[in-house]
Design a protein around this motif. Structure first.
Motif, short mmCIF file in Angstrom:
data_model
loop_
_atom_site.label_atom_id
_atom_site.label_comp_id
_atom_site.label_asym_id
_atom_site.label_seq_id
_atom_site.Cartn_x
_atom_site.Cartn_y
_atom_site.Cartn_z
N ILE A 66 0.84 -1.20 0.00
CA ILE A 66 0.00 0.00 0.00
C ILE A 66 0.87 1.25 0.00
O ILE A 66 0.58 2.25 -0.68
CB ILE A 66 -0.94 0.01 1.23
N PHE A 67 1.96 1.20 0.73
CA PHE A 67 2.92 2.32 0.79
C PHE A 67 3.50 2.59 -0.59
O PHE A 67 3.68 3.74 -1.00
CB PHE A 67 4.02 1.96 1.79
N ALA A 68 3.81 1.52 -1.32
CA ALA A 68 4.34 1.68 -2.68
C ALA A 68 3.30 2.32 -3.60
O ALA A 68 3.64 3.16 -4.44
CB ALA A 68 4.77 0.32 -3.24
N GLY A 121 5.12 5.67 -3.32
CA GLY A 121 6.00 5.39 -4.45
C GLY A 121 5.53 6.05 -5.73
O GLY A 121 6.33 6.66 -6.46
N SER A 122 4.25 5.93 -6.01
CA SER A 122 3.73 6.56 -7.23
C SER A 122 3.84 8.08 -7.16
O SER A 122 4.09 8.75 -8.17
CB SER A 122 2.27 6.15 -7.45
N SER A 154 5.74 5.99 -15.78
CA SER A 154 6.81 5.86 -14.77
C SER A 154 6.23 5.56 -13.39
O SER A 154 6.78 4.74 -12.65
CB SER A 154 7.64 7.14 -14.72
N SER A 155 5.12 6.21 -13.06
CA SER A 155 4.49 5.94 -11.76
C SER A 155 3.99 4.51 -11.68
O SER A 155 4.14 3.84 -10.65
CB SER A 155 3.32 6.91 -11.55
N THR A 156 3.40 4.02 -12.78
CA THR A 156 2.92 2.64 -12.80
C THR A 156 4.07 1.65 -12.68
O THR A 156 4.00 0.67 -11.93
CB THR A 156 2.15 2.37 -14.11
N LYS A 157 5.16 1.91 -13.41
CA LYS A 157 6.34 1.03 -13.32
C LYS A 157 6.94 1.06 -11.93
O LYS A 157 7.41 0.04 -11.42
CB LYS A 157 7.38 1.46 -14.35
N ALA A 158 6.93 2.23 -11.31
CA ALA A 158 7.50 2.35 -9.97
C ALA A 158 6.75 1.46 -8.98
O ALA A 158 7.36 0.74 -8.18
CB ALA A 158 7.45 3.81 -9.51
N VAL A 159 5.42 1.48 -9.04
CA VAL A 159 4.62 0.66 -8.14
C VAL A 159 4.83 -0.83 -8.44
O VAL A 159 5.01 -1.65 -7.54
CB VAL A 159 3.13 1.03 -8.25
N THR A 160 4.83 -1.18 -9.72
CA THR A 160 4.98 -2.59 -10.10
C THR A 160 6.32 -3.15 -9.67
O THR A 160 6.39 -4.21 -9.03
CB THR A 160 4.82 -2.74 -11.63
N VAL A 161 7.39 -2.44 -10.01
CA VAL A 161 8.73 -2.93 -9.66
C VAL A 161 8.93 -2.92 -8.15
O VAL A 161 9.57 -3.83 -7.60
CB VAL A 161 9.80 -2.08 -10.37
N SER A 162 8.39 -1.93 -7.46
CA SER A 162 8.52 -1.87 -6.00
C SER A 162 7.84 -3.06 -5.34
O SER A 162 8.38 -3.66 -4.41
CB SER A 162 7.93 -0.57 -5.47
N PHE A 209 13.40 1.61 2.05
CA PHE A 209 14.48 1.98 1.13
C PHE A 209 14.16 1.56 -0.29
O PHE A 209 14.35 2.34 -1.25
CB PHE A 209 15.79 1.33 1.59
N LEU A 210 13.67 0.36 -0.48
CA LEU A 210 13.38 -0.13 -1.83
C LEU A 210 12.29 0.69 -2.51
O LEU A 210 12.43 1.08 -3.67
CB LEU A 210 12.96 -1.60 -1.77
N VAL A 211 11.21 0.97 -1.79
CA VAL A 211 10.11 1.71 -2.39
C VAL A 211 10.55 3.11 -2.80
O VAL A 211 10.29 3.56 -3.93
CB VAL A 211 8.91 1.78 -1.42
N SER A 212 11.23 3.81 -1.91
CA SER A 212 11.62 5.19 -2.21
C SER A 212 12.69 5.26 -3.28
O SER A 212 12.61 6.10 -4.19
CB SER A 212 12.11 5.88 -0.93
N SER A 213 13.69 4.39 -3.23
CA SER A 213 14.78 4.46 -4.20
C SER A 213 14.33 4.01 -5.59
O SER A 213 14.68 4.64 -6.59
CB SER A 213 15.96 3.61 -3.73
N ILE A 214 13.55 2.95 -5.67
CA ILE A 214 13.08 2.48 -6.97
C ILE A 214 12.13 3.49 -7.59
O ILE A 214 12.22 3.79 -8.80
CB ILE A 214 12.40 1.10 -6.83
N SER A 215 11.24 4.04 -6.80
CA SER A 215 10.30 5.03 -7.33
C SER A 215 11.03 6.28 -7.79
O SER A 215 10.70 6.86 -8.84
CB SER A 215 9.27 5.39 -6.25
#
Length: 244
Positions: free
Chosen positions: A92-94, A98-99, A218-226, A195-201
């Motif tokens: 949920i945080f991602a 993240g987005s 980019s926002s969608t990819k950030a959530v998916t990869v996170s 760390f993963l959510v913030s850095s990947i996003s």
């Protein structure tokens, strides 16, 4: 592999030619308020219902008269501490934080605000991204602690209102065979997930190319990869820290 290498180089730039400490203080406090305080309501609602549903479903499945009702509290406690509070909340945080990070940095990139910082000789990665990562790593463990407390409280409310288990049995189950390392493990996971959510996003948003459509992508990819990174790291941490 090229994206992984670029991501590692991106992380290295965080500590290259940083700004003065005074510059980061206000940025970090602003990010802490934005990332942490603005997520409290969503995390609270999610946690209470997670705990309530876990209690009801656990009671539904433990129908054997040979199993004491206090086991329900034990299952909800361990499930909440080990998985629900750190991992489900991280997803949920991602989706929320993240987005937002990816969208903000992506917008700054396509409007050439990041280019303007670099022209002025400012390390844009360190100036823009480091406060977000630091704030996420600091604030997310507090959100996990809040989520765990509210989930267990939600389970207690469900036990009282739905009458699936007595409150005394539920509280007894919370105290049974408690392993303190479970809390330590949950906090370790929360730091890694933050760390993963913030850095990947931030990585996805920082290297956005194109226009408004690409910012959304980019926002969608950030959530998916996170989310994928959260689940993979969850397995790796469990294998390293729990399996003997």
């Amino acid at each position: 592999m090229s994206n992984l290498g670029r991501y590692i180089i991106f992380l290295g730039k965080l500590f290259t030619n940083p700004e003065s400490f005074r510059t980061y203080v206000k940025l970090i406090f602003d990010e802490c308020a934005y990332i942490g305080l603005n997520s409290i309501v969503l995390v609270a609602i999610l946690s209470v219902f997670m705990g309530a549903v876990s209690t009801v479903q656990t009671a539904y499945n433990l129908i054997s008269p040979l199993i004491p009702d206090s086991v329900i509290g034990l299952v909800v406690r361990d499930l909440t501490i080990l998985e629900l509070a750190p991992t489900i909340t991280a997803i949920i945080f991602a989706g929320k934080v993240g987005s937002s990070i990816a969208g903000n940095l992506g917008t700054m990139r396509i409007t050439e605000q990041i280019d303007a910082l670099e022209v002025m000789g400012i390390n844009s990665v360190s100036y823009l991204v480091l406060p977000k990562i630091f704030a996420s790593v600091v604030m997310y463990p507090f959100l996990v602690i809040l989520a765990g407390a509210l989930a267990i409280s939600g389970g207690y409310l469900a036990a009282e209102l739905a009458s699936v288990v007595g409150s005394a049995d539920y509280l007894m189950g919370l105290k049974m065979n408690f392993n303190q390392f479970s809390v330590t493990f949950a906090l370790i996971k929360s730091v890694v997930f933050g760390f993963l959510v913030s850095s990947i996003s931030a990585y996805m948003g920082f290297y956005t190319k194109g226009g408004a459509l690409e910012v959304g992508q980019s926002s969608t990819k950030a959530v998916t990869v996170s989310c994928i990174a959260i689940l993979l790291s969850d397995f790796v941490l469990a294998q390293l820290l729990l399996v003997r």
